[in-house]
Design an enzyme around this catalytic site. Structure first.
Site, mmCIF file in Angstrom:
data_model
loop_
_atom_site.group_PDB
_atom_site.id
_atom_site.type_symbol
_atom_site.label_atom_id
_atom_site.label_comp_id
_atom_site.label_asym_id
_atom_site.label_seq_id
_atom_site.Cartn_x
_atom_site.Cartn_y
_atom_site.Cartn_z
ATOM 1 N N GLN A 198 0.792 -1.223 0.000
ATOM 2 C CA GLN A 198 0.000 0.000 0.000
ATOM 3 C C GLN A 198 0.827 1.277 0.000
ATOM 4 O OE1 GLN A 198 -2.563 -1.862 3.264
ATOM 5 N NE2 GLN A 198 -4.008 -0.483 2.293
ATOM 6 N N HIS A 244 -2.236 -5.259 -12.804
ATOM 7 C CA HIS A 244 -1.701 -5.163 -14.161
ATOM 8 C C HIS A 244 -2.524 -5.950 -15.178
ATOM 9 C CE1 HIS A 244 2.349 -4.152 -12.105
ATOM 10 N NE2 HIS A 244 1.650 -3.062 -12.349
ATOM 11 N N ASP A 296 1.922 0.693 -8.097
ATOM 12 C CA ASP A 296 3.257 0.693 -8.725
ATOM 13 C C ASP A 296 4.179 1.718 -8.071
ATOM 14 O OD1 ASP A 296 2.255 -1.190 -10.429
ATOM 15 O OD2 ASP A 296 2.476 -0.009 -12.271
ATOM 16 N N ARG A 299 3.931 0.231 12.890
ATOM 17 C CA ARG A 299 3.661 -1.099 12.342
ATOM 18 C C ARG A 299 3.711 -1.016 10.816
ATOM 19 N NH1 ARG A 299 -1.786 -3.830 11.085
ATOM 20 N NH2 ARG A 299 -1.095 -5.924 10.597
ATOM 21 N N HIS A 331 1.217 -9.346 4.711
ATOM 22 C CA HIS A 331 0.055 -8.464 4.603
ATOM 23 C C HIS A 331 -0.476 -8.541 3.162
ATOM 24 C CE1 HIS A 331 -1.918 -4.785 6.640
ATOM 25 N NE2 HIS A 331 -2.575 -4.985 5.520
ATOM 26 N N ASN A 369 -1.599 -10.774 8.622
ATOM 27 C CA ASN A 369 -2.578 -9.719 8.857
ATOM 28 C C ASN A 369 -3.958 -10.124 8.344
ATOM 29 O OD1 ASN A 369 -3.356 -6.804 9.380
ATOM 30 N ND2 ASN A 369 -3.890 -7.014 7.208
ATOM 31 N N GLU A 370 -4.972 -10.030 9.202
ATOM 32 C CA GLU A 370 -6.371 -10.208 8.816
ATOM 33 C C GLU A 370 -6.637 -11.443 7.968
ATOM 34 O OE1 GLU A 370 -8.167 -6.702 7.203
ATOM 35 O OE2 GLU A 370 -7.678 -5.479 8.929
ATOM 36 N N ASN A 424 -7.613 -5.981 14.695
ATOM 37 C CA ASN A 424 -7.991 -4.864 13.822
ATOM 38 C C ASN A 424 -9.497 -4.706 13.882
ATOM 39 O OD1 ASN A 424 -5.330 -4.875 13.074
ATOM 40 N ND2 ASN A 424 -5.671 -5.333 10.911
ATOM 41 N N TYR A 445 -12.798 -1.809 12.967
ATOM 42 C CA TYR A 445 -13.177 -0.523 12.382
ATOM 43 C C TYR A 445 -14.614 -0.115 12.674
ATOM 44 C CZ TYR A 445 -8.846 -0.437 9.694
ATOM 45 O OH TYR A 445 -7.529 -0.394 9.333
ATOM 46 N N GLU A 452 -4.895 -2.134 14.255
ATOM 47 C CA GLU A 452 -5.476 -1.197 13.292
ATOM 48 C C GLU A 452 -6.819 -0.698 13.797
ATOM 49 O OE1 GLU A 452 -5.968 -2.461 9.195
ATOM 50 O OE2 GLU A 452 -3.970 -3.365 9.181
#
Ligand SMILES: *[C@@H]1O[C@H](CO)[C@@H](O)[C@H](O)[C@H]1NC(C)=O
Ligand SMILES: *[C@@H]1O[C@H](CO)[C@@H](O)[C@H](O)[C@H]1NC(C)=O
Length: 492
Positions: free
Chosen positions: A38, A58, A71, A96, A141, A185-186, A326, A328, A397
């Site tokens: 990311q 892509h 990219d 992190r 991740h 992660n997750e 995590n 939200y 998170e």
């Protein structure tokens, strides 16, 4: 609970006098989070090979809402010094970030360790430490080497060895300087997103079938990595290793026993399916029983949720040094009032058999399903405490997506509300939370949403070659919280 329920139903907001005035402990870790794909960019530099996300953006640009890709992203592979500057400015206790598997091991296997990648991450870790910022390092991740996806990725039994060998390289290259590791992660996004509903690469739609096979393999992959650390590195490196699980908080829509059972059931299907094998041993009973019964009714000879052998149960149980969470948002849950009939193919919804919803009175964000429900986190933390023997919890998170308004008051409201409820859970309920991590320090490539969802305390100008970082209002708010360890003006 009654008051909380009333507030939920009325959609009331937290006034400032409802914000906790208790100081956070000195040792409480306030941090921020990112992940390699990311932010890093440099997707094919210095021998880095293709991950499933490189491959997706892509080969199928329409998969991304704004047809962008990672990219270049925040160009952190070239601009870590700028990242460090804003981390220092915010005064975080920890940062992190994740390691890119295809950067460190271009073949996916440990036969060829990429010197340039190791140098990059060593520099990141060293500079963080020189500045008193604790590195919290995620090993995986979501950016699986594409060549492993070509061999079926997480539904190939070999994934646990592929991952464990990669993890060993990470521990041996960086472990002398890393005290907190996150293996994966997750996992819910890996298995349900990747192999269930198919909304993330590899976009396989196989709810409650390949999805469960992925969960089974992923738990073994995590456990192997944890044991490698425990057997080969712990005595010299003295770090802590955990998985980070994601879930929403699921609250019963009423005080009826049926709705309470329904809320318990979906929490077990989302987080329990990972946490129970790791913390208590074996699948959660309700998940195991329901899927087995329904599988028989579907005419199968065995459960779609593959049973663990006793050896596997013992191997996975206890593979945690803390609980990474995590979270939200939250949902209300009601019982269906009937058990859905079986069908072919099976569905996750039928296995869970609950209705979830978010009242329209709840404040929305820029993403449809991330409503602002700060009080729900306290219930979730208590649920974790009660089911897993009061583990030490790091919230790895929590964050607010916006379309990027400069005033940024709703992000401040969100973070303050979540932190206040976390502090109440610590003070009043005895939940052992030792860290909190905002997603994210800066705007970044938000997966299938591209650059349309902005989670940053810092705005990033993706139109400028420099990817200039600029503080939002929430950056100075969070800085002050970290400095004062306090959410209001007069803490006690
Ligand atoms: C799983 O991976 C192994 C290599 O570890 C490979 O030989 C095998 O063909 C793969 N299975 C599938 C179904 O692709
Ligand atoms: C980008 O950064 C370079 C080097 O710091 C600077 O000279 C240049 O003016 C910047 N460009 C923009 C558009 O901000």
């Amino acid at each position: 609970m009654k008051t909380a329920l009333l507030m939920i139903l009325l959609g009331l907001c937290l006034a400032d006098d409802e914000i906790s005035n208790k100081r956070f402990p000195d040792e409480f870790m306030f941090g921020v989070s990112t992940s390699a794909y990311q932010i890093e960019g440099a997707w094919n530099e210095d021998d880095k090979s293709e991950s499933i996300w490189d491959h997706m953006v892509h080969t199928n640009p329409d998969f991304i809402a704004d047809r962008t890709n990672g990219d270049v992203a925040c160009d952190s592979y070239h601009k870590f010094d700028e990242d460090l500057a804003i981390l220092k400015e915010t005064g975080v206790n920890h940062y992190r970030f994740s390691l890119s598997w295809t950067r460190i091991l271009p073949t996916g296997y440990p036969d060829n360790i990429n010197v340039a990648a190791v140098k990059y991450y060593k520099n990141v870790i060293n500079k963080l430490k020189e500045n008193g910022i604790e590195p919290v390092v995620t090993i995986y991740h979501w950016d699986l080497p594409q060549n492993f996806q070509d061999l079926q990725g997480f539904v190939n039994d070999s994934i646990s060895d592929w991952f464990a060998e990669y993890a060993r390289v990470c521990f041996s290259m960086f472990g002398d300087d890393v005290k907190y590791w996150i293996t994966i992660n997750e996992p819910q996004q890996v298995c349900t997103g990747g192999y269930g509903y198919g909304y993330f690469p590899p976009t396989i739609k196989s709810e409650a079938l390949l999805e469960y096979q992925c969960v089974h393999n992923l738990l073994k992959a995590h456990a192997k990595a944890w044991h490698i650390y425990d057997d080969e590195f712990r005595s010299k490196q003295n770090g802590k290793v955990a998985i980070t699980l994601d879930t929403s908080a699921y609250l019963p829509a009423s005080d009826s026993d049926e709705d309470k059972e329904a809320a318990e059931r979906i929490q077990q299907f989302t987080i329990g399916i990972y946490a129970n094998p790791i913390f208590n041993g074996d699948w959660p009973e309700v998940v195991k029983t329901r899927v087995a019964q329904r599988s028989i009714a579907e005419g199968r000879s065995q459960s779609r949720l593959i049973e663990f052998t006793q050896e596997e149960i013992d191997f996975i149980k206890g593979t945690h040094d803390f609980f990474g969470l995590n979270v939200y948002t939250g949902y209300l849950v009601e019982s269906l009032g009937y058990d859905p009939p079986v069908s072919e193919p099976p569905s996750k919804w039928q296995d869970q058999a609950v209705n979830t919803y978010q009242p329209s009175t709840w404040e929305t964000t820029s993403t449809q399903y991330t409503k602002v429900v700060p009080w729900s986190v306290r219930s979730l933390l208590n649920w974790i405490k009660n089911h897993y023997d009061s583990p030490k919890i790091m919230i790895t998170e929590n964050g607010y997506p916006s379309s990027g308004n400069d005033k940024d008051d709703r992000r401040i409201y969100y973070i303050k509300g979540y932190l206040s409820n976390i502090r109440d859970a610590m003070e009043q309920d005895g939940v052992d939370v030792f860290g909190y991590t905002v997603w994210s320090i800066m705007d970044n490539f938000e997966w299938a949403s591209g650059y349309t969802q902005k989670f940053g305390l810092y705005e990033v100008d993706f139109n400028s070659e420099n990817r200039t970082r600029r503080a939002r209002g929430s950056a100075s708010f969070y800085k002050k919280v970290i400095e004062t360890r306090c959410l209001v003006d007069n803490c006690i």
